[in-house]
Enzyme design. Structure first.
Site, PDB file in Angstrom:
ATOM      1  N   ASP A 224       1.078  -0.678   0.150  1.00 34.62           N
ATOM      2  CA  ASP A 224      -0.099  -0.295  -0.231  1.00 34.62           C
ATOM      3  C   ASP A 224       0.748   1.077  -0.402  1.00 34.62           C
ATOM      4  O   ASP A 224       0.641   2.100  -0.387  1.00 34.62           O
ATOM      5  CB  ASP A 224      -0.837  -0.053   0.755  1.00 34.62           C
ATOM      6  N   ASP A 248       1.597  -7.300 -10.564  1.00 35.59           N
ATOM      7  CA  ASP A 248       1.078  -6.956 -11.766  1.00 35.59           C
ATOM      8  C   ASP A 248       0.266  -5.486 -11.486  1.00 35.59           C
ATOM      9  O   ASP A 248       0.472  -4.171 -12.496  1.00 35.59           O
ATOM     10  CB  ASP A 248      -0.097  -8.418 -11.270  1.00 35.59           C
TER      11      ASP A 248
HETATM   12  C1  IPM Z   1      -0.475  -8.448 -17.480  1.00 31.92           C
HETATM   13  C2  IPM Z   1      -1.861  -8.611 -17.458  1.00 31.92           C
HETATM   14  C3  IPM Z   1      -1.629 -10.094 -16.759  1.00 31.92           C
HETATM   15  C4  IPM Z   1      -1.697 -10.235 -15.638  1.00 31.92           C
HETATM   16  C5  IPM Z   1      -3.557 -10.935 -17.436  1.00 31.92           C
HETATM   17  C6  IPM Z   1      -4.473 -10.647 -18.928  1.00 31.92           C
HETATM   18  C7  IPM Z   1      -3.714 -11.744 -16.920  1.00 31.92           C
HETATM   19  O1  IPM Z   1      -2.508  -8.131 -17.016  1.00 31.92           O
HETATM   20  O2  IPM Z   1       0.265  -8.913 -17.844  1.00 31.92           O
HETATM   21  O3  IPM Z   1      -0.037  -7.490 -16.183  1.00 31.92           O
HETATM   22  O4  IPM Z   1      -2.355 -10.579 -14.375  1.00 31.92           O
HETATM   23  O5  IPM Z   1      -0.736 -10.606 -15.386  1.00 31.92           O
HETATM   24 MG    MG Z   2      -1.121  -6.343 -15.617  1.00 31.94          MG
END
Ligand code: IPM
Ligand code: MG
Length: 359
Positions: A224, A248
């Site tokens: 966070d 991500d």
């Molecule tokens: C990324 C994307 C992917 C993930 C999705 C599309 C599965 O958001 O490559 O960041 O979550 O890894």
């Molecule tokens: Mg992503």
């Protein structure tokens, strides 16, 4: 002179049009430096579902495994949103990452001086941003089991598992430290160790690994706070080390610093064959309209040249060509500024490819 086979997985939405531009640039690299790139294309994601009912057909996987590197566009779209998770286009990405053993995902976010004012953040905050998110890519909550749905009477629940072992943490931590050694020698490791056991293990193992890298400074930060710091004082970061889910989230947040997610490339490494793709998704709202920014994919191709083929001079030449074209004030819609010439996806690709050959 090198001879390289590249698997092209254009995928869905804007994927095919941005991959096409990266191919133009790679062909220009080949002509200028005397290398041969051979391209072989295969369906993935929604495009594969339409043809075979499988988002990652075995032939596509085999093509990737027998190539020197993979260039992927994007997968997914509203058409396939209601499919069960095992048959969604996104499943192909996870399958590729797992099968190709791509545990290390590098997502560099560097703010080009020319584009400082494109970022919605004020100039002094983003001016000297140059960071890399090192994201663990084949473990954590994305792959943990058990996972699924459960129903008891009217009560419906769903569950996922966040799990890491010390070996998984150690190998991604080493990648981050090695990379930091080539940069400003600073690793910020992200976790939620105040709540999660998994993060406590992560923090312990990263600290143990850091003893082998005394020349690199290590900080730990909660997820966070990290998101807040990315917006408040982004230039403090050099290498950000994060698990699959935190990485991500952080890489999308980092995109804001550079002005557009259309500028962010990525490299997925660890196995024999590396996979390169833009951080952005399939953007179905602008697909097929010549509006997408191909630079993230072109820069992903540049990462391929450096990481998979060891062609560092060639990779640098691609970067320079992108800089020169942006410096000549050509812009796609997402990074358009006053006084600049607006160009479409294909023209941006042509401009960069031509610059590659003539500079
Ligand atoms: C990324 C994307 C992917 C993930 C999705 C599309 C599965 O958001 O490559 O960041 O979550 O890894
Ligand atoms: Mg992503």
């Amino acid at each position: 002179m090198g001879n390289f086979q590249i698997a092209l997985l254009p995928g869905d939405g804007v994927g095919p049009e941005v991959v096409r531009q990266a191919v133009k640039v790679l062909e220009a690299v080949g002509r200028r430096f005397g290398h041969t790139f051979r391209f072989r294309e295969a369906p993935v994601g929604g495009a594969a579902l339409e043809q075979t009912d499988n988002p990652l057909p075995p032939e596509t996987l085999r093509l990737c495994q027998s190539s020197d590197a993979v260039l992927l566009g994007a997968v997914g779209g509203p058409k396939w949103d209601d499919l069960p998770s095992g048959r969604r286009p996104e499943k192909a990405l996870l399958g590729l990452r797992k099968e190709l053993r791509l545990f290390a995902n590098l997502r560099p976010a560097r703010v080009r001086p020319l584009l400082v004012d494109v970022s919605p953040l004020k100039r002094p905050y983003v001016e000297s941003v140059d960071l890399v998110v090192v994201r663990e890519l084949t473990g954590g909550i994305y792959f943990g089991t058990p996972r699924g749905w459960h129903q008891e009477g009217a009560l419906r629940s769903a569950f996922n598992t966040l799990v890491y072992n010390n070996l998984e943490v150690e190998r991604i931590a080493r990648k981050a430290f090695e990379l930091a050694r080539l940069r400003r020698k600073k690793v910020t490791s992200v976790d939620k160790a105040n709540i999660l056991e998994c993060s406590q293990l992560w923090r312990k193992v990263v600290t143990e690994v850091s003893r082998d890298y005394q020349d690199v400074t290590l900080n730990h930060i909660y997820i966070d706070n990290c998101v807040m710091q990315l917006m408040a004082r982004p230039s403090q970061f050099d290498v950000i080390l994060a698990d699959n889910m935190f990485g991500d989230i952080l890489s999308d947040a980092a995109a804001i610093l550079t002005g557009s997610i259309g500028m962010l490339p990525s490299a997925s490494l660890g196995g024999k064959v590396g996979l390169y793709e833009p951080v952005h998704g399939s953007a179905p709202d602008i697909a097929g309209q010549d509006l997408a920014n191909p630079i993230a994919t072109i820069e992903s191709a540049s990462l391929m040249l450096a990481h998979s083929f060891g062609l560092h001079r060639e990779a640098a030449a691609v970067e320079t060509a992108v800089d020169v074209i942006l410096g000549s004030n050509y812009r796609t819609m997402d990074i358009l500024q006053e006084g600049c010439t607006r160009v479409g996806t294909a023209e941006m690709g042509d401009l960069i490819a031509r610059k590659m050959e003539t500079s």
